[in-house]
Design a protein around this motif. Structure first.
Motif, PDB file in Angstrom:
ATOM      1  N   VAL B  34       0.862  -1.176   0.000  1.00  8.89           N
ATOM      2  CA  VAL B  34       0.000   0.000   0.000  1.00  8.89           C
ATOM      3  C   VAL B  34       0.901   1.229   0.000  1.00  8.89           C
ATOM      4  CG1 VAL B  34      -1.751   1.292   1.287  1.00  8.89           C
ATOM      5  CG2 VAL B  34      -1.734  -1.209   1.371  1.00  8.89           C
ATOM      6  N   LEU B  35       0.618   2.167  -0.907  1.00  9.79           N
ATOM      7  CA  LEU B  35       1.372   3.428  -0.915  1.00  9.79           C
ATOM      8  C   LEU B  35       0.743   4.375   0.100  1.00  9.79           C
ATOM      9  CD1 LEU B  35       1.895   4.165  -4.732  1.00  9.79           C
ATOM     10  CD2 LEU B  35       3.604   3.405  -3.074  1.00  9.79           C
ATOM     11  N   LEU B  36       1.536   4.818   1.058  1.00 13.60           N
ATOM     12  CA  LEU B  36       1.033   5.765   2.047  1.00 13.60           C
ATOM     13  C   LEU B  36       1.133   7.193   1.534  1.00 13.60           C
ATOM     14  CD1 LEU B  36       2.664   4.139   5.203  1.00 13.60           C
ATOM     15  CD2 LEU B  36       0.342   3.823   4.338  1.00 13.60           C
ATOM     16  N   LYS B  37       1.902   7.381   0.458  1.00 11.83           N
ATOM     17  CA  LYS B  37       2.046   8.691  -0.176  1.00 11.83           C
ATOM     18  C   LYS B  37       2.094   8.475  -1.681  1.00 11.83           C
ATOM     19  CE  LYS B  37       5.073  10.504   3.425  1.00 11.83           C
ATOM     20  NZ  LYS B  37       6.444  10.843   3.785  1.00 11.83           N
ATOM     21  N   GLN B  38       1.682   9.455  -2.437  1.00 18.15           N
ATOM     22  CA  GLN B  38       1.758   9.361  -3.902  1.00 18.15           C
ATOM     23  C   GLN B  38       3.036  10.011  -4.437  1.00 18.15           C
ATOM     24  OE1 GLN B  38      -0.486   7.431  -5.321  1.00 18.15           O
ATOM     25  NE2 GLN B  38      -1.353   7.208  -3.271  1.00 18.15           N
ATOM     26  N   THR B  39       3.564  10.962  -3.662  1.00 15.49           N
ATOM     27  CA  THR B  39       4.795  11.652  -4.070  1.00 15.49           C
ATOM     28  C   THR B  39       5.720  11.749  -2.860  1.00 15.49           C
ATOM     29  OG1 THR B  39       3.875  13.807  -3.507  1.00 15.49           O
ATOM     30  CG2 THR B  39       3.634  13.105  -5.802  1.00 15.49           C
ATOM     31  N   VAL B  40       6.993  11.973  -3.117  1.00 13.35           N
ATOM     32  CA  VAL B  40       7.933  12.225  -2.015  1.00 13.35           C
ATOM     33  C   VAL B  40       8.739  13.484  -2.326  1.00 13.35           C
ATOM     34  CG1 VAL B  40       8.192   9.866  -1.174  1.00 13.35           C
ATOM     35  CG2 VAL B  40       9.645  10.665  -3.053  1.00 13.35           C
ATOM     36  N   ASN B  41       9.301  14.072  -1.299  1.00 14.09           N
ATOM     37  CA  ASN B  41      10.168  15.240  -1.494  1.00 14.09           C
ATOM     38  C   ASN B  41      11.461  14.809  -2.162  1.00 14.09           C
ATOM     39  OD1 ASN B  41       8.382  16.911  -0.120  1.00 14.09           O
ATOM     40  ND2 ASN B  41       9.246  16.256   1.856  1.00 14.09           N
ATOM     41  N   ASP B  42      12.072  15.760  -2.853  1.00 12.33           N
ATOM     42  CA  ASP B  42      13.358  15.469  -3.487  1.00 12.33           C
ATOM     43  C   ASP B  42      14.378  14.985  -2.458  1.00 12.33           C
ATOM     44  OD1 ASP B  42      12.798  15.971  -6.202  1.00 12.33           O
ATOM     45  OD2 ASP B  42      12.726  18.119  -5.773  1.00 12.33           O
ATOM     46  N   ALA B  43      14.266  15.517  -1.250  1.00 12.05           N
ATOM     47  CA  ALA B  43      15.210  15.144  -0.202  1.00 12.05           C
ATOM     48  C   ALA B  43      15.096  13.660   0.155  1.00 12.05           C
ATOM     49  CB  ALA B  43      14.962  15.990   1.043  1.00 12.05           C
ATOM     50  N   ASP B  44      13.893  13.084  -0.008  1.00 15.66           N
ATOM     51  CA  ASP B  44      13.687  11.667   0.345  1.00 15.66           C
ATOM     52  C   ASP B  44      13.903  10.738  -0.845  1.00 15.66           C
ATOM     53  OD1 ASP B  44      13.043  12.068   3.004  1.00 15.66           O
ATOM     54  OD2 ASP B  44      10.952  12.546   2.525  1.00 15.66           O
ATOM     55  N   ARG B  45      14.166  11.325  -1.997  1.00 19.39           N
ATOM     56  CA  ARG B  45      14.170  10.535  -3.224  1.00 19.39           C
ATOM     57  C   ARG B  45      15.111   9.324  -3.154  1.00 19.39           C
ATOM     58  NH1 ARG B  45      15.708   9.021  -7.942  1.00 19.39           N
ATOM     59  NH2 ARG B  45      14.308   9.144  -9.706  1.00 19.39           N
ATOM     60  N   SER B  46      16.354   9.565  -2.747  1.00 19.60           N
ATOM     61  CA  SER B  46      17.310   8.470  -2.849  1.00 19.60           C
ATOM     62  C   SER B  46      16.980   7.374  -1.828  1.00 19.60           C
ATOM     63  CB  SER B  46      18.745   8.973  -2.691  1.00 19.60           C
ATOM     64  OG  SER B  46      19.070   9.138  -1.345  1.00 19.60           O
ATOM     65  N   ARG B  47      16.514   7.772  -0.663  1.00 22.30           N
ATOM     66  CA  ARG B  47      16.141   6.783   0.358  1.00 22.30           C
ATOM     67  C   ARG B  47      14.958   5.925  -0.133  1.00 22.30           C
ATOM     68  NH1 ARG B  47      12.366   6.760   4.587  1.00 22.30           N
ATOM     69  NH2 ARG B  47      11.664   8.842   3.979  1.00 22.30           N
ATOM     70  N   VAL B  48      13.951   6.578  -0.702  1.00 24.67           N
ATOM     71  CA  VAL B  48      12.766   5.841  -1.163  1.00 24.67           C
ATOM     72  C   VAL B  48      13.117   5.002  -2.399  1.00 24.67           C
ATOM     73  CG1 VAL B  48      10.407   6.097  -2.039  1.00 24.67           C
ATOM     74  CG2 VAL B  48      11.197   7.526  -0.142  1.00 24.67           C
ATOM     75  N   HIS B  49      13.999   5.540  -3.224  1.00 25.93           N
ATOM     76  CA  HIS B  49      14.435   4.785  -4.395  1.00 25.93           C
ATOM     77  C   HIS B  49      15.136   3.500  -3.966  1.00 25.93           C
ATOM     78  CE1 HIS B  49      17.021   4.236  -8.130  1.00 25.93           C
ATOM     79  NE2 HIS B  49      15.787   4.011  -8.489  1.00 25.93           N
ATOM     80  N   GLU B  50      15.953   3.618  -2.955  1.00 23.50           N
ATOM     81  CA  GLU B  50      16.652   2.449  -2.397  1.00 23.50           C
ATOM     82  C   GLU B  50      15.628   1.416  -1.884  1.00 23.50           C
ATOM     83  OE1 GLU B  50      19.844   0.428  -2.004  1.00 23.50           O
ATOM     84  OE2 GLU B  50      19.919   2.341  -3.067  1.00 23.50           O
ATOM     85  N   ALA B  51      14.592   1.903  -1.197  1.00 23.66           N
ATOM     86  CA  ALA B  51      13.536   1.013  -0.697  1.00 23.66           C
ATOM     87  C   ALA B  51      12.816   0.336  -1.863  1.00 23.66           C
ATOM     88  CB  ALA B  51      12.543   1.789   0.165  1.00 23.66           C
ATOM     89  N   ALA B  52      12.542   1.101  -2.909  1.00 25.08           N
ATOM     90  CA  ALA B  52      11.844   0.549  -4.073  1.00 25.08           C
ATOM     91  C   ALA B  52      12.697  -0.531  -4.737  1.00 25.08           C
ATOM     92  CB  ALA B  52      11.522   1.663  -5.070  1.00 25.08           C
ATOM     93  N   ARG B  53      14.001  -0.302  -4.745  1.00 26.42           N
ATOM     94  CA  ARG B  53      14.889  -1.269  -5.391  1.00 26.42           C
ATOM     95  C   ARG B  53      15.074  -2.532  -4.578  1.00 26.42           C
ATOM     96  NH1 ARG B  53      20.194   0.551  -7.968  1.00 26.42           N
ATOM     97  NH2 ARG B  53      20.700  -0.236  -5.927  1.00 26.42           N
ATOM     98  N   SER B  54      14.668  -2.497  -3.311  1.00 33.80           N
ATOM     99  CA  SER B  54      14.790  -3.709  -2.497  1.00 33.80           C
ATOM    100  C   SER B  54      13.662  -4.688  -2.810  1.00 33.80           C
ATOM    101  CB  SER B  54      14.794  -3.349  -1.007  1.00 33.80           C
ATOM    102  OG  SER B  54      13.519  -2.915  -0.599  1.00 33.80           O
ATOM    103  N   CYS B  55      12.754  -4.315  -3.723  1.00 31.26           N
ATOM    104  CA  CYS B  55      11.641  -5.204  -4.072  1.00 31.26           C
ATOM    105  C   CYS B  55      12.131  -6.352  -4.944  1.00 31.26           C
ATOM    106  CB  CYS B  55      10.558  -4.432  -4.815  1.00 31.26           C
ATOM    107  SG  CYS B  55       9.221  -5.513  -5.359  1.00 31.26           S
ATOM    108  N   PRO B  56      11.909  -7.594  -4.509  1.00 29.24           N
ATOM    109  CA  PRO B  56      12.395  -8.746  -5.288  1.00 29.24           C
ATOM    110  C   PRO B  56      11.689  -8.915  -6.632  1.00 29.24           C
ATOM    111  CG  PRO B  56      11.929  -9.380  -3.023  1.00 29.24           C
ATOM    112  CD  PRO B  56      11.363  -8.002  -3.219  1.00 29.24           C
ATOM    113  N   VAL B  57      10.468  -8.406  -6.760  1.00 25.56           N
ATOM    114  CA  VAL B  57       9.756  -8.587  -8.032  1.00 25.56           C
ATOM    115  C   VAL B  57       9.631  -7.281  -8.813  1.00 25.56           C
ATOM    116  CG1 VAL B  57       8.494 -10.667  -7.405  1.00 25.56           C
ATOM    117  CG2 VAL B  57       7.542  -8.443  -6.798  1.00 25.56           C
ATOM    118  N   ASP B  58      10.367  -6.255  -8.371  1.00 22.73           N
ATOM    119  CA  ASP B  58      10.448  -5.017  -9.130  1.00 22.73           C
ATOM    120  C   ASP B  58       9.072  -4.382  -9.332  1.00 22.73           C
ATOM    121  OD1 ASP B  58      12.027  -3.145 -10.291  1.00 22.73           O
ATOM    122  OD2 ASP B  58      12.116  -4.093 -12.257  1.00 22.73           O
ATOM    123  N   ALA B  59       8.281  -4.371  -8.267  1.00 21.69           N
ATOM    124  CA  ALA B  59       6.912  -3.852  -8.373  1.00 21.69           C
ATOM    125  C   ALA B  59       6.830  -2.351  -8.103  1.00 21.69           C
ATOM    126  CB  ALA B  59       5.997  -4.600  -7.395  1.00 21.69           C
TER     127      ALA B  59
END
Lengths: 409, 65
Positions: B34-59
């Motif tokens: 479930v997405l708790l937010k639709q957008t993130v601040n630029d400051a959070d981008r790399s952290r959230v990108h890292e979290a997204a990349r931890s997805c085993p099925v690239d969802a």
């Protein structure tokens, strides 16, 4: 930081290290060396979707040519590393070429432990794309399948072979293969998975010999019973790929022995990541090697950070997290249940499909780990609590609040 | 502002994302992201990108617009 980073091994650990290095701002050359000629691919589908024929290789690709170009990662594929020249800072490849480096990351993974039972054909191991293709070719023919080894790979292949319509038998010397990890009660509960999916088990007996050839194999067990099979998969673990380092002078012992920062002991410019790395785990108090996808990804990101931040090195202390998809059961394990003193089961293990959690507490009543079947929400709750050092009672209470009417019915 | 997407059909409930970025991703009762937010601040981008990349099925995706 600049300078060339050579990464030896192009599976998930190597690829993720390369990408994370760019994320950390490394602006020097990155050379990713892979022994297989195919584009880097992800391994979990090899026992499931790819073996079943529902996914093709495109869906498993970890790094396309375009993505590698965009991140300025030079891929050297079909290039098997033969030697690490530590003094000369070079990786020697099988074709005689040399790759210079300033820093090197060893990510050569592990190989399937070979079958100790010689047979003419039809006996498989599963680790690579080629392994999965060869097994799949045999599964395209009808006939019973025997799986030697009731671990994750064996259980996943059993599920896939059964779904393809084969009669399947799983053989393991332990009475409940997963009990070593989860304790006897939960181990037995999960050990029922095969019989509940119409797959035979011969637990508590090892394999004495395998004879015959593809289509007509005979397994003789240590208790004297025999199992006939057209195809056999041997899933009895993996051994780290360190042969190429034998003359490097690095300390090797069940993997590349590393300090807490994942640097090969005694070397500031040599790192190891993934299945091949045996690093000093400060919480466990010994050097450990972990053969799981999540560990490879997490460790890759830590190595990339440490490599680019030599003045603020961080110890590598991953959350232990493993999953396995078998039949219609999603099994997830977090923490170290094997170290626990007590556990409590919440949910409905006897439903079809089941949905339950086992929450483990250590001798000081702290949460030690959890295993869930078909209940990701409960697992994630425990995973978060574990990171905060919560008590077992707190975890149990929270998981109980997640029990919905669908679970209690 | 970076925009987030999640492919619920791909999601298998592995939950790596919720551990890396619990303020952005959650898992529902069916074990789906479930997405708790639709957008993130630029400051959070790399952290959230890292979290997204931890997805085993690239969802998961972090899109720049």
């Amino acid at each position: 930081m600049s300078g060339t980073v050579a990464i030896v091994g192009a599976s998930v650990a190597g690829v993720r290290t390369a990408q994370a290095l760019r994320g950390e701002g490394h602006d020097g050359p990155i050379v990713l060396i892979g022994a297989e000629a195919t584009l880097p691919y992800d391994k979990p589908p090899l026992s499931k979707q790819f073996l079943a024929g529902t996914w093709d290789t495109d869906r498993m690709t970890l790094l396309t040519e375009a993505a590698a170009r965009a991140a300025d990662i030079e891929m050297r594929l079909g290039a098997s590393a033969q030697h690490l020249d530590v003094a000369g800072k070079q990786v020697l490849l099988a074709d005689g070429q040399r790759v210079d480096y300033d820093q090197v990351v060893i990510a050569t993974g592990a190989a399937a432990r070979p079958s100790p039972w010689p047979a003419a054909s039809g006996v498989h191991v599963l680790r690579t794309l080629d392994d999965s293709r060869a097994l799949r070719a045999d599964l395209d023919r009808p006939g019973p399948v025997a799986i030697v080894g009731g671990g994750f790979i064996g259980a996943e292949v059993a599920a896939t072979a059964r779904a393809l319509g084969h009669p399947v038998t799983v053989i393991d010397p332990l009475p409940a293969p997963i009990s070593r990890l989860l304790g006897p009660e939960v181990g037995a509960l999960i050990g029922q998975i095969h019989r509940r999916h119409d797959v035979d088990t011969r637990f508590g007996a090892g394999v004495e010999a395998i004879s015959g050839h593809a289509g007509q194999l005979l397994l003789t067990l240590t208790d004297g019973r025999q199992v006939e099979a057209a195809t056999v998969l041997v899933g009895i673990g993996a051994v780290p790929n360190t042969d190429w380092l034998a003359e490097s002078g690095l300390l090797i012992g069940n993997g590349v022995v590393c300090d807490q920062y994942c640097r090969a002991v005694g070397r500031d410019e040599i790192w190891a990541v993934g299945d091949v790395a045996r690093w000093q785990h400060l919480e466990i108090g010994e050097a450990v090697r972990v053969e799981h996808w999540t560990n490879a990804v997490e460790q890759a990101s830590r190595v990339a950070f440490n490599l680019t931040h030599p003045d603020e090195l961080r110890s590598y202390l991953p959350t232990d997290y493993v999953w396995s998809d078998q039949y219609d059961w999603k099994i997830q394990i977090v923490g170290r249940p094997y170290s626990a003193a007590t556990h409590q089961i919440i949910g409905t293990p006897n439903d079809n499909p089941p949905r339950f959690a086992a929450v483990y507490s250590d001798k000081d009543s702290k949460l030690a780990g959890a295993v869930t079947v078909n209940w990701s929400k409960a697992l994630m709750t425990c995973r978060r609590l574990l990171a905060h050092g919560a008590s077992g009672a707190e975890a149990i209470a929270l998981v109980q609040t997640l029990v919905t009417p669908a679970v209690t019915r | 502002m970076p925009r987030l997407t999640a492919d619920v059909d791909l999601c298998q409930g592995y939950g790596n994302c919720t551990t890396s970025a619990p303020d952005v991703y959650d898992i529902d009762d069916d074990g789906k992201v479930v997405l708790l937010k639709q957008t993130v601040n630029d400051a959070d981008r790399s952290r959230v990108h890292e979290a997204a990349r931890s997805c085993p099925v690239d969802a998961l995706r972090v899109l720049d617009r």
